[in-house]
Design a protein around this motif. Structure first.
Motif, PDB file in Angstrom:
ATOM      1  N   LEU A 173     -12.171   6.435   6.267  1.00 32.09           N
ATOM      2  CA  LEU A 173     -10.990   5.827   5.650  1.00 32.09           C
ATOM      3  C   LEU A 173      -9.714   6.526   6.111  1.00 32.09           C
ATOM      4  CD1 LEU A 173      -9.939   3.703   3.619  1.00 32.09           C
ATOM      5  CD2 LEU A 173     -10.166   5.449   1.826  1.00 32.09           C
ATOM      6  N   ALA A 224      -8.339   2.786  -6.339  1.00 31.93           N
ATOM      7  CA  ALA A 224      -9.197   2.108  -5.358  1.00 31.93           C
ATOM      8  C   ALA A 224     -10.062   1.026  -5.984  1.00 31.93           C
ATOM      9  CB  ALA A 224     -10.078   3.135  -4.655  1.00 31.93           C
ATOM     10  N   SER A 272     -11.806   7.789  -2.870  1.00 30.80           N
ATOM     11  CA  SER A 272     -10.354   7.763  -2.738  1.00 30.80           C
ATOM     12  C   SER A 272      -9.686   7.469  -4.083  1.00 30.80           C
ATOM     13  CB  SER A 272      -9.940   6.703  -1.728  1.00 30.80           C
ATOM     14  OG  SER A 272      -8.537   6.552  -1.692  1.00 30.80           O
ATOM     15  N   GLY A 315     -12.903   2.165  -0.167  1.00 27.81           N
ATOM     16  CA  GLY A 315     -12.163   3.165  -0.940  1.00 27.81           C
ATOM     17  C   GLY A 315     -13.011   3.886  -1.965  1.00 27.81           C
ATOM     18  N   MET A 364      -9.098  -0.239   2.015  1.00 34.12           N
ATOM     19  CA  MET A 364      -9.259   0.385   0.702  1.00 34.12           C
ATOM     20  C   MET A 364     -10.193  -0.444  -0.167  1.00 34.12           C
ATOM     21  SD  MET A 364      -8.492   3.028  -1.143  1.00 34.12           S
ATOM     22  CE  MET A 364      -7.047   3.732  -0.302  1.00 34.12           C
ATOM     23  N   LYS A 393     -14.896   9.243   3.485  1.00 38.41           N
ATOM     24  CA  LYS A 393     -13.495   9.659   3.408  1.00 38.41           C
ATOM     25  C   LYS A 393     -12.902   9.853   4.803  1.00 38.41           C
ATOM     26  CE  LYS A 393     -10.363  13.131   1.424  1.00 38.41           C
ATOM     27  NZ  LYS A 393      -9.604  13.309   2.684  1.00 38.41           N
ATOM     28  N   GLY A 414      -7.094   5.852  -4.185  1.00 38.47           N
ATOM     29  CA  GLY A 414      -6.393   4.597  -3.929  1.00 38.47           C
ATOM     30  C   GLY A 414      -5.116   4.833  -3.153  1.00 38.47           C
ATOM     31  N   THR A 473       0.848  -1.196   0.000  1.00 38.93           N
ATOM     32  CA  THR A 473       0.000   0.000   0.000  1.00 38.93           C
ATOM     33  C   THR A 473       0.881   1.242   0.000  1.00 38.93           C
ATOM     34  OG1 THR A 473      -0.228   0.135   2.410  1.00 38.93           O
ATOM     35  CG2 THR A 473      -1.738  -1.331   1.268  1.00 38.93           C
TER      36      THR A 473
END
Length: 536
Positions: A459, A506, A485, A480, A476, A456, A487, A68
């Motif tokens: 996350l 994502a 997002s 995600g 994610m 968001k 990603g 990631t």
């Protein structure tokens, strides 16, 4: 007849079978009958303890941090993550993590199934009530371990959690028959596997309604089993059942305060925080060494670090305290997650953006400090217990249910008014930040205006709360897209190494692991059921 020969599982059945030499001679003293090894409830319990040690918490943390946007290539890197391709988001059926994770958890399932069979036989023969009770308790724990192994396999290898008829993993609730190497099973559906997991949990809770012992959070209990369900319901978006169950689990624990959060990751304190619902115990001489994912010898600047914290993650931690964002390392920070994740011998260059590449690599040293190791020299210095489920995890999963139901904004701007009030996304994040701050009432909040901003915020909060704990990859995958997002996004100077690229979107198919070559080569049914995006 049900197809039930799984080559991989038979190959992994060595826990209960002897090793034969090249001419198949039984060695003196060798025991080949598992019923001679596991003769009573205490023997079964020792077998269960071995399963806990075998759970692959360290490898999942390592993979998640590298694949990631949690790490960057460190000064002492000798090709780690680059040669194998994880740092460049390379993923194929031959990738080692896809193979080892599949093998590890199906090995656990195989061992559990064998122990369940032996436990059932011993129970039918037992005459003492105390022995029968211990055997029932063992079986409940075994069912919980099987549920956990299937939950992890489900999370990693299922492309779409919310499609009941979609392909998931293999349902293995039996012991493969010896000598039947020509029979195989295919993948079950999402609906079948989720029912299998829930049924195991419910049976465990039913046959052992009380007597669960919370031994330093090291073993599965009724609350751990309920937490498994919460995690499953979050994946399948079953928010109706998630909410009351999450609230029930949360009622038995609490957030760690700022000082307690620091202590939770400091040299393995003897008493675990009230925040830890379940952790993997890693005493010296057993299990892996979690910090060995990033360091060679010790958790500090002299520990030969081949990875360090990625700049994009550091910047998120830096933003937790707007009053000192962008200032040098050592500035007083309110949110303790900054100092817990950043090791004390780090060297933060505030002018990192203007530095040439070679100076950036040399001067901006963001060392990972989440796990400080046990007291002592290598390997103790790299070993820690592994938190698997924490209070914050369940609270933020509850926040996902609140976001799905449109319960977003804080109900009051006064932290004391919303203390322990988890009725909205804003309230939950405020309670979390309240407990991560020193002094407690000094914390900032994300702006929550609509559903996307709520997802968001969840996350983003999970990114800083669970950094280096193995959550980012599956987080994610699960939310995600809802969060809008982009990603996984590495800072540009962290992505320049070997042209690894800045990110992974994502919606990438690589957020589901491929069915590994080890299974494809052994099982012709699975060979035609590979996950989308991968070539067999």
């Amino acid at each position: 007849m049900r197809k039930k020969g799984i080559l991989l599982l038979i190959a992994l059945a060595g826990l209960f079978s002897s090793c034969n030499d090249a001419i198949d001679i039984t060695q003196p003293g060798e025991i080949s009958n598992p019923y001679e090894v596991f003769r009573n409830a205490d023997d079964i319990k020792r077998g269960i303890s071995g399963i806990y040690i075998s759970l692959p918490g360290e490898s999942e943390i390592g993979f998640t941090s590298i694949f990631t946007d949690e790490v960057a290539i460190g000064r002492d890197n000798g090709g780690q993550g680059l040669i194998s391709g994880e740092y460049g988001f390379f993923m194929q059926p031959g990738t080692s993590f896809a193979n080892s994770t599949w093998a590890s958890y199906y090995s656990v399932i195989n061992r559990v199934n064998r122990l369940i069979n032996i436990t059932d036989k011993l129970y039918s023969e037992a005459t003492l009530a105390a022995e029968r009770t211990k055997l029932i308790n063992n079986k409940a724990e075994l069912l919980g371990l099987r549920a956990y192994a299937n939950l992890k396999l489900f999370a990693y290898y299922t492309p779409d959690y919310t499609n009941p008829s979609g392909l998931s993993i293999m349902k293995v609730d039996f012991v493969p028959e010896e000598g039947r190497l020509d029979e195989h099973i295919g993948r079950s559906t999402v609906a079948q596997i989720t029912k299998f997991i829930v049924d195991d949990i419910d049976e465990a809770l039913t046959i052992r309604p009380d007597g669960w012992v919370n031994e330093n959070n090291n073993y599965i209990t009724d609350q751990v089993l309920n937490a498994f369900k919460v995690k499953l319901y979050a994946m399948t978006e079953n928010y109706t059942e998630l909410i009351p169950l999450a609230q029930s689990v949360l009622s038995n624990y609490r957030f760690a305060t700022g000082p307690e959060y620091v202590a939770m990751f400091s040299f393995n304190p003897a008493e675990p925080s009230s925040e830890i619902i379940w952790k993997l115990s890693r005493p010296l001489g057993s299990g892996g060494n979690v910090a060995e994912n990033w360091y060679s010898s010790s958790v500090d600047v002299d520990g030969s670090f081949f990875y360090e914290m990625g700049r994009s993650l550091y910047n998120e931690l830096d933003k937790l305290d707007p009053a000192v964002t962008g200032e040098a390392f050592g500035a007083t920070r309110v949110d303790v997650r900054y100092s817990v994740n950043l090791q004390a011998t780090s060297e933060v260059d505030v002018d990192y953006a203007s530095l040439p590449q070679f100076e950036y690599v040399d001067k901006d040293l963001l060392l990972i400090g989440k796990f400080e190791g046990k007291q002592g020299a290598f390997p103790a210095a790299l070993k820690n217990d592994i938190p698997i489920i924490r209070y914050a995890d369940i609270a933020l999963l509850l926040a996902e249910a609140r976001a799905a139901q449109g319960q977003i904004a804080m109900t009051s701007t006064d932290p004391m008014v919303i203390l322990d009030n988890y009725s909205t996304v804003g309230n939950i994040i405020a309670n979390l930040r309240l407990n991560r701050s020193i002094p407690a009432l000094s914390f900032s909040m994300p702006v929550l205006t609509d559903a996307t901003s709520a997802w968001k915020a969840i996350l983003d909060e999970r990114r800083v709360e669970f950094a280096f704990e193995g959550h980012r990859y599956l987080d994610m995958k699960r939310i995600g897209m809802k969060a809008g997002s982009p990603g996984f996004q590495r800072y540009a100077k962290d992505a320049i190494v070997n042209g690894t690229g800045a990110g992974l979107p994502a919606n990438s198919y690589k957020l589901t692991l491929p069915i590994p070559n080890s299974e494809l080569n052994a099982n012709p049914i699975i060979r035609g059921q590979q996950n989308p995006g991968y070539n067999n």
